[in-house]
Design a protein around this motif. Sequence first.
Motif, PDB file in Angstrom:
ATOM      1  N   ARG A   1       0.840  -1.204   0.000  1.00  9.72           N
ATOM      2  CA  ARG A   1       0.000   0.000   0.000  1.00  9.72           C
ATOM      3  C   ARG A   1       0.876   1.257   0.000  1.00  9.72           C
ATOM      4  O   ARG A   1       0.610   2.216  -0.729  1.00  9.72           O
ATOM      5  N   LYS A   2       1.919   1.249   0.798  1.00  3.95           N
ATOM      6  CA  LYS A   2       2.814   2.404   0.871  1.00  3.95           C
ATOM      7  C   LYS A   2       3.507   2.645  -0.473  1.00  3.95           C
ATOM      8  O   LYS A   2       3.641   3.796  -0.916  1.00  3.95           O
ATOM      9  N   ALA A   3       3.937   1.576  -1.133  1.00  2.00           N
ATOM     10  CA  ALA A   3       4.586   1.719  -2.443  1.00  2.00           C
ATOM     11  C   ALA A   3       3.615   2.338  -3.447  1.00  2.00           C
ATOM     12  O   ALA A   3       4.001   3.231  -4.222  1.00  2.00           O
ATOM     13  N   ALA A   4       2.374   1.895  -3.427  1.00  2.00           N
ATOM     14  CA  ALA A   4       1.368   2.476  -4.325  1.00  2.00           C
ATOM     15  C   ALA A   4       1.172   3.957  -4.013  1.00  2.00           C
ATOM     16  O   ALA A   4       1.112   4.795  -4.924  1.00  2.00           O
ATOM     17  N   ASP A   5       1.101   4.275  -2.745  1.00  2.00           N
ATOM     18  CA  ASP A   5       0.928   5.677  -2.337  1.00  2.00           C
ATOM     19  C   ASP A   5       2.112   6.535  -2.780  1.00  2.00           C
ATOM     20  O   ASP A   5       1.926   7.663  -3.249  1.00  2.00           O
ATOM     21  N   LEU A   6       3.329   6.009  -2.636  1.00  2.00           N
ATOM     22  CA  LEU A   6       4.525   6.757  -3.046  1.00  2.00           C
ATOM     23  C   LEU A   6       4.512   7.058  -4.543  1.00  2.00           C
ATOM     24  O   LEU A   6       5.016   8.094  -4.972  1.00  2.00           O
ATOM     25  N   ARG A   7       3.951   6.155  -5.316  1.00  2.00           N
ATOM     26  CA  ARG A   7       3.853   6.364  -6.765  1.00  2.00           C
ATOM     27  C   ARG A   7       2.625   7.180  -7.154  1.00  2.00           C
ATOM     28  O   ARG A   7       2.484   7.564  -8.313  1.00  2.00           O
ATOM     29  N   GLY A   8       1.699   7.375  -6.218  1.00  2.00           N
ATOM     30  CA  GLY A   8       0.434   8.022  -6.555  1.00  2.00           C
ATOM     31  C   GLY A   8      -0.429   7.113  -7.418  1.00  2.00           C
ATOM     32  O   GLY A   8      -1.222   7.581  -8.237  1.00  2.00           O
ATOM     33  N   ALA A   9      -0.277   5.796  -7.227  1.00  2.00           N
ATOM     34  CA  ALA A   9      -0.970   4.808  -8.055  1.00  2.00           C
ATOM     35  C   ALA A   9      -2.394   4.549  -7.548  1.00  2.00           C
ATOM     36  O   ALA A   9      -2.689   4.699  -6.363  1.00  2.00           O
ATOM     37  N   LEU A  10      -3.240   4.134  -8.454  1.00  2.00           N
ATOM     38  CA  LEU A  10      -4.554   3.607  -8.093  1.00  2.00           C
ATOM     39  C   LEU A  10      -4.309   2.228  -7.495  1.00  2.00           C
ATOM     40  O   LEU A  10      -3.765   1.345  -8.166  1.00  2.00           O
ATOM     41  N   PHE A  11      -4.682   2.040  -6.239  1.00  2.00           N
ATOM     42  CA  PHE A  11      -4.422   0.784  -5.525  1.00  2.00           C
ATOM     43  C   PHE A  11      -5.720  -0.011  -5.456  1.00  2.00           C
ATOM     44  O   PHE A  11      -6.741   0.495  -4.999  1.00  2.00           O
ATOM     45  N   MET A  12      -5.659  -1.269  -5.911  1.00  2.00           N
ATOM     46  CA  MET A  12      -6.845  -2.118  -6.019  1.00  2.00           C
ATOM     47  C   MET A  12      -6.619  -3.459  -5.313  1.00  2.00           C
ATOM     48  O   MET A  12      -6.099  -4.400  -5.908  1.00  2.00           O
ATOM     49  N   PRO A  13      -7.001  -3.578  -4.034  1.00  2.00           N
ATOM     50  CA  PRO A  13      -6.900  -4.881  -3.367  1.00  2.00           C
ATOM     51  C   PRO A  13      -8.091  -5.761  -3.746  1.00  2.00           C
ATOM     52  O   PRO A  13      -9.253  -5.360  -3.599  1.00  2.00           O
ATOM     53  N   ILE A  14      -7.794  -6.953  -4.250  1.00  2.00           N
ATOM     54  CA  ILE A  14      -8.821  -7.863  -4.741  1.00  2.00           C
ATOM     55  C   ILE A  14      -8.719  -9.178  -3.977  1.00  2.00           C
ATOM     56  O   ILE A  14      -7.692  -9.871  -4.055  1.00  2.00           O
ATOM     57  N   ARG A  15      -9.787  -9.523  -3.247  1.00  2.00           N
ATOM     58  CA  ARG A  15      -9.835 -10.782  -2.485  1.00  2.00           C
ATOM     59  C   ARG A  15     -10.449 -11.866  -3.356  1.00  2.00           C
ATOM     60  O   ARG A  15     -11.555 -11.704  -3.868  1.00  2.00           O
ATOM     61  N   LEU A  16      -9.725 -12.967  -3.507  1.00  2.00           N
ATOM     62  CA  LEU A  16     -10.189 -14.112  -4.282  1.00  2.00           C
ATOM     63  C   LEU A  16     -10.542 -15.236  -3.319  1.00  2.00           C
ATOM     64  O   LEU A  16      -9.695 -15.693  -2.561  1.00  2.00           O
ATOM     65  N   LEU A  17     -11.784 -15.674  -3.369  1.00  2.00           N
ATOM     66  CA  LEU A  17     -12.256 -16.737  -2.491  1.00  2.00           C
ATOM     67  C   LEU A  17     -12.547 -17.986  -3.309  1.00  2.00           C
ATOM     68  O   LEU A  17     -12.823 -17.910  -4.505  1.00  2.00           O
ATOM     69  N   CYS A  18     -12.496 -19.140  -2.632  1.00  2.00           N
ATOM     70  CA  CYS A  18     -12.719 -20.423  -3.302  1.00  2.00           C
ATOM     71  C   CYS A  18     -13.209 -21.416  -2.258  1.00  2.00           C
ATOM     72  O   CYS A  18     -12.707 -21.413  -1.130  1.00  2.00           O
ATOM     73  N   ASP A  19     -14.174 -22.267  -2.636  1.00  2.00           N
ATOM     74  CA  ASP A  19     -14.665 -23.217  -1.636  1.00  2.00           C
ATOM     75  C   ASP A  19     -13.598 -24.269  -1.328  1.00  2.00           C
ATOM     76  O   ASP A  19     -12.663 -24.490  -2.093  1.00  2.00           O
ATOM     77  N   GLU A  20     -13.741 -24.868  -0.163  1.00  2.00           N
ATOM     78  CA  GLU A  20     -12.710 -25.754   0.379  1.00  2.00           C
ATOM     79  C   GLU A  20     -12.350 -26.913  -0.551  1.00  2.00           C
ATOM     80  O   GLU A  20     -11.171 -27.169  -0.804  1.00  2.00           O
TER      81      GLU A  20
END
Length: 190
Positions: free
Chosen positions: A103-122
């Motif tokens: 997150r800090k690296a994205a902020d330093l670049r002024g980047a659009l930061f997109m955290p994407i959670r991928l879920l999958c059944d057991e």
Amino acid sequence: MENVFVLLLGFPGVGKLTIARELGSLLPARVVDNHWINNPILALLDDDGRGPLPDAVWEHTAKIRQAVLDTVTTLCDPSGNFIFTHSGIQGDIRSLTSYGQMRKAADLRGALFMPIRLLCDEAELVRRVVSPGRRDRLKSIDPEAARNRSQTATVLEPEDQNGLTFDVTAISAEESARTIYARILDRASS
């Protein structure tokens, strides 16, 4: 589209790298798989991919991750897009620290930061974690660990307005990449 940081979060076997490669061709973006960072250390150990690793491993991989992120923020083209993968676990201090580094690296670049959670059944996660080729990339291949993780842990849940959570159990990597790309386009236009 320029200067986008995508962080794909999910348990081992969910398909982070496969989806990252598909998404990388849509953006386009460089893929920085968590095993780029982990494998210089993991390759030195006598690990069979089925047992727990010493905690000290992650202290060393954190240093490598920081070096990679420092390179991205100071030497890479400022308009470049990056896709990172991470097996973050909710409530785990190391996972939160890794997330914070990215997150800090994205902020330093002024980047659009997109955290994407991928879920999958057991059951599907267990099937995927033992797929051929994972061990060649020094990835975990322990079905019991995958089962246990699925039952007792939660994929890291960062609070971020640009975040997205979706289940990839029954959809292809291509469809997953298109879903993420649509979210990126939506957030970039906001």
